[in-house]
Every structure is written in C-alpha cells, then in structure tokens.
Design a protein around this motif. Structure first.
Motif, PDB file in Angstrom:
ATOM      1  N   ASP A 238       3.095  -5.942  30.628  1.00  0.00           N
ATOM      2  CA  ASP A 238       3.470  -7.231  31.218  1.00  0.00           C
ATOM      3  C   ASP A 238       2.308  -8.216  31.164  1.00  0.00           C
ATOM      4  O   ASP A 238       2.500  -9.404  30.899  1.00  0.00           O
TER       5      ASP A 238
ATOM      6  N   LEU B  11      -0.065  -8.304  28.988  1.00  0.00           N
ATOM      7  CA  LEU B  11      -0.192  -8.771  27.602  1.00  0.00           C
ATOM      8  C   LEU B  11       0.888  -9.798  27.292  1.00  0.00           C
ATOM      9  O   LEU B  11       0.637 -10.818  26.640  1.00  0.00           O
ATOM     10  N   THR B  12       2.089  -9.509  27.758  1.00  0.00           N
ATOM     11  CA  THR B  12       3.212 -10.413  27.512  1.00  0.00           C
ATOM     12  C   THR B  12       2.927 -11.809  28.057  1.00  0.00           C
ATOM     13  O   THR B  12       3.357 -12.815  27.499  1.00  0.00           O
ATOM     14  N   ALA B  13       2.169 -11.851  29.147  1.00  0.00           N
ATOM     15  CA  ALA B  13       1.894 -13.139  29.778  1.00  0.00           C
ATOM     16  C   ALA B  13       0.920 -13.993  28.973  1.00  0.00           C
ATOM     17  O   ALA B  13       0.801 -15.192  29.211  1.00  0.00           O
ATOM     18  N   MET B  14       0.215 -13.395  28.028  1.00  0.00           N
ATOM     19  CA  MET B  14      -0.772 -14.165  27.250  1.00  0.00           C
ATOM     20  C   MET B  14      -0.081 -14.935  26.136  1.00  0.00           C
ATOM     21  O   MET B  14       0.697 -14.377  25.377  1.00  0.00           O
ATOM     22  N   SER B  15      -0.425 -16.212  26.022  1.00  0.00           N
ATOM     23  CA  SER B  15       0.271 -17.039  25.046  1.00  0.00           C
ATOM     24  C   SER B  15      -0.121 -16.674  23.618  1.00  0.00           C
ATOM     25  O   SER B  15       0.650 -16.878  22.695  1.00  0.00           O
TER      26      SER B  15
END
Lengths: 172, 172
Positions: free
Chosen positions: B105, B107-111
């Motif tokens: 999650d 990592l997913t948050a990083m653009s």
DNA sequence: GCCACGTCTGCGAAATCCGCAATCCACGAC
DNA sequence: GTCGTGGATTGCGGATTTCGCAGACGTGGC
C-alpha cells in the motif's frame, strides 16, 4: 480561453515531427498535454481536449491520429487479467548467454507474453506472462522459454495480487 | 447479423452482475467480447462493437459504462514512458518482514510507482518505477522505498529497452 | 398470478467525428 | 526582399455517434 499551453506553440510545433537519434519522434508540450488528457480518459472528445490544450478540434484529431500511427501511444482498454479469467500470471526473469535481443524477440513473439523489457541487473530480460491456469503457465515457462537456445536460466514470480496499475505519470 | 455470441445470451447475462467470492464481478462471454473489442481499439464506436458481439448500441454502451464503474477495465492511452521523456525506469523487487500488504500500500501511494504486484518467489513485491532521471530514481529507491519500515531488502532492474507492451490477451 | 429488478431495444435530439479546402507560418532558395 | 514549399492549424458541413429515456422482455421472489 486558449490559455494553457499557448506560449510555446509556435516555437515547439515543428518538433512534433522531428526525430531524435534513436528513431523515436520528439514530442512537444502540446502533444504531451494531449496524451495526458487521453491517459485520464481514452474516450474524451477531441473538442474537450482541444479546449484543455489550446487547439482546435481538428488539430487535436490530426495529432492524435499521428501519435497512434507513429506508435507513440495506443488507446486501449486495460484490465486486471485476474478479473477476466486469466488465473495465473507471472513475471519471469531471464538470463541469457549470447544475443539478448534475439531472445527478447522470441519472447515477444509468444502470445502469452504481454510485456518484455531488457534490463540491467541480475536479469537480462523481464517478461510478464498471462496464462489460463497452472498447467499453461508451467508449459510456457518450462517448455517454451527454457527451451530457447541461449537462455541460461530463469526465475519466476507468480502473481498473487495486483495492487496498482496506472498510466498517469505526468499527472503529478 | 446478430450471429456471434447469441447462443449463450439468455443463460449468461445475469452473470454479468453476480459476484465471485473475492468480490470481483463475474463476466459473461458478451462482456469479454466487448472488452476484447476495446482492447483492439479503445475508441471503437458502440454500434460497431454491438454488431461484433450481437447487441444493440445502447446495450453495449450500458455494459461498457458498468465495466468502467466497477473498475473491471479502464480505457486509457498507454505509451512507452521512455518515448515521452521519462528517461529512467526500473523494476524493483522488494523483500518484506512483517505485513506485506501494508508495504504494498505504501508503494502504491507513491506517484512514481506505476505498477505494484504481490508475488510468490524470491521477492514479496514487484514494483515498477518511472522517473525523470537517475537522481530521481536513486532518490525513490534509496530514500523512499528502503526507508519504509519492514522493507528488508530491494533489488533493482533498470530498464534498457521496452520490447513489448500489449493488452490483447483473448485475441489469440 | 403478479410484482420487482435487471437488461435489452428503439428512437429522437444533441454532440461528436470526419474529410476537405483555405489559411497561416517558418524556412530555404534565389 | 520576394517567392515557393511543406507542415500544421482552422473552419465548416455532412455523416456518424453518443446520449437519455420510455417501453418491452425475461427471470425470480412471494
């Protein structure tokens, strides 16, 4: 209106057809803005895109067509294959002896292979594979990929869960 | 006309709203055929799709809208980032101690992270990173990813060349 | 039987797409 | 400086597509 990207128009527009040294077309700011619009919604009307980037509907249409023809972008539906009945996916790292590119081409030719990239690091190639079931996956990896002459070794990473899949760089 | 997939229509159509146990909608043959059409061309008119799959224009439109709303598919422009000015890309394999999903999650948050998948194998997570240059890439991997509590180790594969990128499984 | 619900169809109005001719502009030739 | 060329853009009308909605159909619950 016509406010967003207007400043650089006349200076940049010729660049949209110029080629950089590796043969890929050089893109100007307006084409990038168009791509960005279509990354948000691939079906957005040309007129709406035109309003956003400061171009007429016809001009946008022409540019989009050229970008498609040149292969710079494609407008497609993307899914999570797991949702659509392909129950086994894997990333396969491949080590090659000899010509890496010819192996990459061989992988590219396989219909189960969705994604092929040559890399620096402990793998020469990463390939993403989409299969119907375990048998299919096993067959592709062991019988087809490992059988390629020049493939020294492979390592597989079976997908458990896709967490993110975006195409909106630029929108940061 | 109306010949292609008609046979299974009445039997299958209710399935298009049924849910399988993991919460993802179950797709019938007609919806799959629609997705396949849009994988070939994301802007194909509803009427043309309807003729191909044996449905009226309005029905296709309804189904497509539902597939989009449900998140089963998205219609977008995809590019090779290297062509569009993002000069450094890498796949990063991550090993985690503790809760894998929470790291995924994060990592997913990083653009900069375009793609995150949890895997079985010698990595717990594979993440694809798109950056402007080496500094940016280095920063993301060393300062941001390795800094996450629970990340035991990472291994990077810098992209040299993208050879294939398809979204046309089903078209086999 | 009968109602509720989801899906499909048909259709008219609005919006969009498409092709084309005219225009504009940068650039090189002379 | 002028002229010509090529690429990109614009403005338009006609064809096509999209959109919203009302009605029909089939299935399942009661």
């Amino acid at each position: 209106m016509h406010s967003e990207v207007v400043a650089s128009r006349n200076a940049d527009q010729r660049d949209s057809s110029r080629e950089s040294r590796n043969g890929t077309p050089q893109l100007d700011a307006v084409s990038l803005a168009i791509i960005q619009q279509l990354q948000e919604d691939g079906r957005r009307p040309y007129a709406a895109i035109g309003k956003a980037v400061g171009l007429s509907e016809a001009a946008v249409r022409q540019r989009v067509q050229k970008l498609l023809d040149q292969g710079v972008m494609q407008i497609v539906a993307v899914t999570d294959p797991l949702t659509v009945g392909f129950r086994r996916q894997a990333m396969v790292g491949v080590n090659v002896e000899g010509d890496v590119e010819s192996i990459a081409d061989a992988l590219t030719a396989m219909s189960e292979v969705e994604y092929v990239v040559m890399t620096a690091g402990s793998f020469d190639i990463l390939a993403e594979i989409v299969c119907e079931d375990d048998d299919h996956l096993l067959d592709v990896i062991n019988k087809r990929i490992r059988a390629l002459p020049g493939v020294r070794s492979t390592e597989s990473f079976v997908y458990l869960k896709l967490k993110k899949q975006t195409y909106m760089w630029g929108t940061r």
